[in-house]
Design an enzyme around this catalytic site. Structure first.
Site, mmCIF file in Angstrom:
data_model
loop_
_atom_site.group_PDB
_atom_site.id
_atom_site.type_symbol
_atom_site.label_atom_id
_atom_site.label_comp_id
_atom_site.label_asym_id
_atom_site.label_seq_id
_atom_site.Cartn_x
_atom_site.Cartn_y
_atom_site.Cartn_z
ATOM 1 N N LYS A 1 0.843 -1.147 -0.004
ATOM 2 C CA LYS A 1 -0.055 -0.051 -0.019
ATOM 3 C C LYS A 1 0.867 1.127 -0.056
ATOM 4 O O LYS A 1 2.159 1.251 0.343
ATOM 5 C CB LYS A 1 -0.903 0.062 1.277
ATOM 6 C CG LYS A 1 -0.280 0.200 2.649
ATOM 7 C CD LYS A 1 -1.076 -0.387 3.753
ATOM 8 C CE LYS A 1 -0.287 -0.275 5.025
ATOM 9 N NZ LYS A 1 -1.256 -1.074 6.103
ATOM 10 N N ARG B 1 -10.406 -0.425 14.742
ATOM 11 C CA ARG B 1 -10.390 0.411 13.623
ATOM 12 C C ARG B 1 -11.157 0.034 12.497
ATOM 13 O O ARG B 1 -12.339 0.438 12.402
ATOM 14 C CB ARG B 1 -9.037 0.395 13.138
ATOM 15 C CG ARG B 1 -8.504 1.441 11.842
ATOM 16 C CD ARG B 1 -7.143 1.341 11.857
ATOM 17 N NE ARG B 1 -6.653 0.259 11.035
ATOM 18 C CZ ARG B 1 -5.337 0.032 10.442
ATOM 19 N NH1 ARG B 1 -4.534 0.813 10.684
ATOM 20 N NH2 ARG B 1 -5.029 -0.883 9.866
ATOM 21 N N MET C 1 8.985 24.700 1.110
ATOM 22 C CA MET C 1 8.239 23.845 0.126
ATOM 23 C C MET C 1 8.912 23.025 -0.681
ATOM 24 O O MET C 1 9.053 21.942 -0.819
ATOM 25 C CB MET C 1 7.262 24.619 -0.446
ATOM 26 C CG MET C 1 6.299 23.736 -1.484
ATOM 27 S SD MET C 1 5.095 24.495 -2.594
ATOM 28 C CE MET C 1 4.173 25.467 -1.516
ATOM 29 N N TYR D 1 12.642 31.556 5.861
ATOM 30 C CA TYR D 1 11.443 32.137 5.968
ATOM 31 C C TYR D 1 11.164 32.483 7.597
ATOM 32 O O TYR D 1 11.614 31.750 8.497
ATOM 33 C CB TYR D 1 10.174 31.388 5.749
ATOM 34 C CG TYR D 1 9.924 31.138 4.074
ATOM 35 C CD1 TYR D 1 9.803 32.525 3.396
ATOM 36 C CD2 TYR D 1 9.721 30.085 3.510
ATOM 37 C CE1 TYR D 1 9.733 32.416 2.106
ATOM 38 C CE2 TYR D 1 9.770 29.875 2.210
ATOM 39 C CZ TYR D 1 9.515 31.208 1.463
ATOM 40 O OH TYR D 1 9.125 31.099 0.045
HETATM 41 C C1 LIG Z 1 -0.164 -1.828 6.987
HETATM 42 C C2 LIG Z 1 -0.809 -3.187 7.250
HETATM 43 C C3 LIG Z 1 0.025 -4.056 7.457
HETATM 44 C C4 LIG Z 1 1.440 -4.315 7.390
HETATM 45 O O1 LIG Z 1 2.165 -3.822 8.456
HETATM 46 P P1 LIG Z 1 3.545 -3.888 8.893
HETATM 47 O O2 LIG Z 1 3.862 -3.276 10.385
HETATM 48 O O3 LIG Z 1 4.085 -2.556 7.860
HETATM 49 O O4 LIG Z 1 4.326 -5.118 8.513
HETATM 50 C C5 LIG Z 1 -0.554 -5.553 7.776
HETATM 51 N N1 LIG Z 1 -1.875 -5.836 8.109
HETATM 52 C C6 LIG Z 1 -2.709 -4.477 8.007
HETATM 53 C C7 LIG Z 1 -4.121 -4.799 8.118
HETATM 54 C C8 LIG Z 1 -2.168 -3.278 7.517
HETATM 55 O O5 LIG Z 1 -3.079 -2.237 7.443
#
Ligand SMILES: *Cc1c(COP(=O)(O)O)cnc(C)c1O
Length: 381
Positions: free
Chosen positions: A51, A149, A326, A277
């Site tokens: 991701k 979550r 920036m 700045y």
């Molecule tokens: C991002 C994520 C992972 C990966 O976690 P790491 O700590 O980067 O290995 C695994 N499972 C879910 C549900 C995640 O959101």
């Protein structure tokens, strides 16, 4: 029209890096993958989390390399990220961790597998899958075991299985949950509670459905700290990119990304002159600064300003002075022998991103994923 004059050739040899660049080392990725695999039983499957542009690196290059190493699954957060992988020719199954009903049709069109985590999302996915005449479309059912979550509640198992049994459109490929504090050994009791809650959810689910879906719970730190909880598959992100969330594990992993830049200009600052700045930095004596072409639009948050964050020039530490702009930062090079065109290391395998992150009270995950798309990627094979 007059022809343009040709640009004279530069006399000096090419500097190591002449612009801001993120190098991505696929050799290090292979090494990290092997190390994480060595922690698993031979039959345990490996899901690679790619991701957020593969944690700020390069989704397609990383996924292609991992596919060549035979990973079993990929995961992304959003449908859009999965579509990018399919369009790049990735064939491995892809779990979408946070799919949204608005994207369900696109998800099916691209053979992406949703995590279903609430009755609303489950019902909507059944509707869309049915509308598109799907049979046994692979889905992953997520339970909340303490992170609070995303996920069905522990008490929902019976109702979830009732809904799943009433449709032919879906097939539960896996049941999973996510650990809240797998990297924090002072929360061991809490994690063990999550593991046992997950086990009882899985047992009940299997009993009610009459078959065994794959089970998975561990992220990178879960893999490293809870070998008893690997179940059928593990989901690794940060470890692949070279960070183990502890000094002990970091020794076995190699950061895959090197963020480099170059000195654009040197300034000699007189006492009481200010830099940047809002005149946030005021020189005490005769000082020297270097201007570097990387700023908050590239992922160096303003929180790194005012001598919290730093870079390395000719192997010496140069703190960021004043506010992060920036597109640029200015760093203190009063005691560093350097000149325009010299290479600057923001982080690499020796100057670790995790340490730089700590200087602004954040974590490797954040600084890696912050490197913006403006920064050129270079794949090292
Ligand atoms: C991002 C994520 C992972 C990966 O976690 P790491 O700590 O980067 O290995 C695994 N499972 C879910 C549900 C995640 O959101």
């Amino acid at each position: 029209m007059m022809p343009r004059k040709s640009i004279p050739k530069t006399e000096s040899p090419m500097p190591k890096s002449n612009e801001t660049i993120l190098e991505i080392n696929l050799g290090a990725l292979s090494k990290n993958f092997k190390y994480l695999k060595s922690k698993l039983e031979p039959n345990t499957k490996f899901l690679a989390v790619v991701k957020a542009f593969a944690y700020g690196s390069d989704t397609v290059a990383i996924a292609k390399h991992l596919e060549s190493l035979d990973v079993d699954y990929f995961a992304v957060a959003y449908a859009k990220e999965g579509i990018l992988l399919r369009e790049a020719g990735i064939k491995t199954p892809i779990l979408v961790l946070h799919p949204q009903p608005v994207n369900f049709k696109a998800l099916i069109d691209h053979c992406l597998e949703p995590s279903l985590y609430s009755f609303n999302v489950l019902q909507k996915f059944i509707e869309v899958a049915t509308e598109y005449a799907q049979k046994e479309y692979p889905v992953h059912i997520k339970f909340n075991t303490g992170l609070n979550r995303l996920g069905f509640n522990v008490s929902d198992v019976q109702s979830v299985t009732n809904v799943l049994k009433a449709t032919q459109a879906l097939k539960t490929k896996s049941v999973f949950s996510h650990l809240a504090a797998s990297e924090d050994l002072s929360e061991k009791a809490f994690t063990q509670q999550q593991i046992s809650t997950f086990t009882s959810i899985a047992d009940k689910f299997e009993m009610l459905m009459g078959f065994k879906p794959w089970l998975h719970l561990c992220n990178t730190s879960g893999v490293l700290n809870y070998p008893e909880a690997h179940f059928d598959m593990v989901r690794c992100g940060i470890g692949l990119y070279g960070f183990g969330n502890s000094a002990k594990e970091d020794k076995h992993l190699e950061p895959i990304a090197n963020l480099k830049s170059v000195i654009s200009q040197i300034h000699n600052i007189s006492p009481n002159e200010t830099v940047g700045y809002n005149r946030a930095y005021r020189a005490k004596g005769h000082e020297k600064t270097a201007t570097i072409p990387i700023g908050h639009a590239d992922g160096i948050s303003r929180l790194y300003g005012n001598k919290k964050g730093y870079v390395f020039i000719n192997d010496q530490k140069a703190p960021i002075v004043g506010n992060v702009c920036m597109d640029m930062i200015m760093v203190d090079v009063t005691n560093i022998d350097c000149k325009e065109g010299d290479e600057v290391i923001i982080f690499d395998k020796t100057h670790k991103a995790s340490l730089l992150a700590e200087s602004a009270q954040t974590i490797s995950y954040e600084i890696l994923t912050a490197v913006s798309q403006r920064v050129k990627r270079k794949i090292l094979t």
